[in-house]
Design a protein around this motif. Sequence first.
Motif, PDB file in Angstrom:
ATOM      1  N   ALA A  45      27.387  15.542  -2.219  1.00 29.54           N
ATOM      2  CA  ALA A  45      27.337  15.823  -3.652  1.00 29.54           C
ATOM      3  C   ALA A  45      26.255  14.980  -4.312  1.00 29.54           C
ATOM      4  CB  ALA A  45      28.689  15.521  -4.288  1.00 29.54           C
ATOM      5  N   THR A  46      25.934  15.338  -5.543  1.00 31.18           N
ATOM      6  CA  THR A  46      25.014  14.580  -6.380  1.00 31.18           C
ATOM      7  C   THR A  46      25.694  14.320  -7.722  1.00 31.18           C
ATOM      8  OG1 THR A  46      23.988  16.492  -7.430  1.00 31.18           O
ATOM      9  CG2 THR A  46      23.044  15.771  -5.312  1.00 31.18           C
ATOM     10  N   LEU A  47      25.058  13.527  -8.558  1.00 24.20           N
ATOM     11  CA  LEU A  47      25.606  13.282  -9.894  1.00 24.20           C
ATOM     12  C   LEU A  47      25.692  14.564 -10.715  1.00 24.20           C
ATOM     13  CD1 LEU A  47      23.944   9.873 -10.863  1.00 24.20           C
ATOM     14  CD2 LEU A  47      26.309  10.292 -10.133  1.00 24.20           C
ATOM     15  N   ALA A  48      24.847  15.531 -10.431  1.00 23.21           N
ATOM     16  CA  ALA A  48      24.918  16.812 -11.141  1.00 23.21           C
ATOM     17  C   ALA A  48      26.284  17.474 -10.937  1.00 23.21           C
ATOM     18  CB  ALA A  48      23.800  17.738 -10.674  1.00 23.21           C
ATOM     19  N   ASP A  49      26.915  17.231  -9.785  1.00 24.22           N
ATOM     20  CA  ASP A  49      28.230  17.817  -9.505  1.00 24.22           C
ATOM     21  C   ASP A  49      29.339  17.222 -10.366  1.00 24.22           C
ATOM     22  OD1 ASP A  49      27.505  19.642  -7.348  1.00 24.22           O
ATOM     23  OD2 ASP A  49      27.147  17.836  -6.158  1.00 24.22           O
ATOM     24  N   VAL A  50      29.125  16.027 -10.920  1.00 23.69           N
ATOM     25  CA  VAL A  50      30.161  15.380 -11.734  1.00 23.69           C
ATOM     26  C   VAL A  50      29.734  15.226 -13.197  1.00 23.69           C
ATOM     27  CG1 VAL A  50      31.234  14.208  -9.793  1.00 23.69           C
ATOM     28  CG2 VAL A  50      29.383  13.074 -11.008  1.00 23.69           C
ATOM     29  N   ALA A  51      28.586  15.774 -13.555  1.00 22.69           N
ATOM     30  CA  ALA A  51      28.062  15.651 -14.920  1.00 22.69           C
ATOM     31  C   ALA A  51      28.989  16.285 -15.952  1.00 22.69           C
ATOM     32  CB  ALA A  51      26.667  16.272 -15.006  1.00 22.69           C
ATOM     33  N   PHE A  52      29.856  17.196 -15.556  1.00 24.91           N
ATOM     34  CA  PHE A  52      30.797  17.839 -16.469  1.00 24.91           C
ATOM     35  C   PHE A  52      31.739  16.817 -17.127  1.00 24.91           C
ATOM     36  CE2 PHE A  52      33.154  17.590 -12.536  1.00 24.91           C
ATOM     37  CZ  PHE A  52      34.427  17.222 -12.961  1.00 24.91           C
ATOM     38  N   MET A  53      31.860  15.620 -16.551  1.00 19.27           N
ATOM     39  CA  MET A  53      32.745  14.588 -17.085  1.00 19.27           C
ATOM     40  C   MET A  53      32.163  13.912 -18.327  1.00 19.27           C
ATOM     41  SD  MET A  53      33.842  12.975 -13.367  1.00 19.27           S
ATOM     42  CE  MET A  53      34.326  11.404 -14.024  1.00 19.27           C
ATOM     43  N   ALA A  54      30.850  14.030 -18.547  1.00 20.20           N
ATOM     44  CA  ALA A  54      30.191  13.336 -19.653  1.00 20.20           C
ATOM     45  C   ALA A  54      30.793  13.740 -20.990  1.00 20.20           C
ATOM     46  CB  ALA A  54      28.694  13.610 -19.635  1.00 20.20           C
ATOM     47  N   GLY A  55      30.979  12.746 -21.849  1.00 18.57           N
ATOM     48  CA  GLY A  55      31.497  12.997 -23.187  1.00 18.57           C
ATOM     49  C   GLY A  55      32.393  11.869 -23.655  1.00 18.57           C
ATOM     50  N   HIS A  56      32.875  12.032 -24.869  1.00 17.84           N
ATOM     51  CA  HIS A  56      33.779  11.073 -25.492  1.00 17.84           C
ATOM     52  C   HIS A  56      35.124  11.776 -25.619  1.00 17.84           C
ATOM     53  CE1 HIS A  56      34.267   7.916 -28.934  1.00 17.84           C
ATOM     54  NE2 HIS A  56      35.322   7.954 -28.145  1.00 17.84           N
TER      55      HIS A  56
END
Length: 166
Positions: free
Chosen positions: A30-41
């Motif tokens: 995996a890459t960070l792109a695979d977990v980028a959906f977590m970004a936010g407040h």
Amino acid sequence: MKTGPGSSVLLAAFILAPVAEAAPAPPVSATLADVAFMAGHWVGGDPGELSEEVWTVPEGDSMVGMWRFVSGGRTRVFELLTLTPEGPGVVLRLRHFDPKLAAREEKDRPLALALVAKGPREAAFEGPAAGGDGTVRLTYRREGDDALVSVLEKGGSKQEFRFRRR
């Protein structure tokens, strides 16, 4: 599972408690792109409580997260989290701190959970519990544009935390 009053503060104790069980699953590519959906407040919690998690967008070779739990108008615990690429996968590291920033984990032993499963807007991290006794699994899942759910599993128990976008 619906969380009750004070249950979010149990998250830190739950992660740290030793329970014997199977070894963690192997990491996935995996890459960070695979977990980028977590970004936010993200915020959640029962009445009189605040459970707040913030994730930065991927930049360079990391994402950084912060979680805090407030109950009765007082901060009870902080958590600092990182997501970094390692080998072909991604590792989530975290540490718990009290309100005076005294770490709960040993200085050189943050909890490290490898990405072991991924899907569209979902990622599961798994690794040894604090002290090396048992396994911890932490799953993040986006539901729509404005909800993030995290599920913590350890020793046959499961806690679900629901957050909405702030």
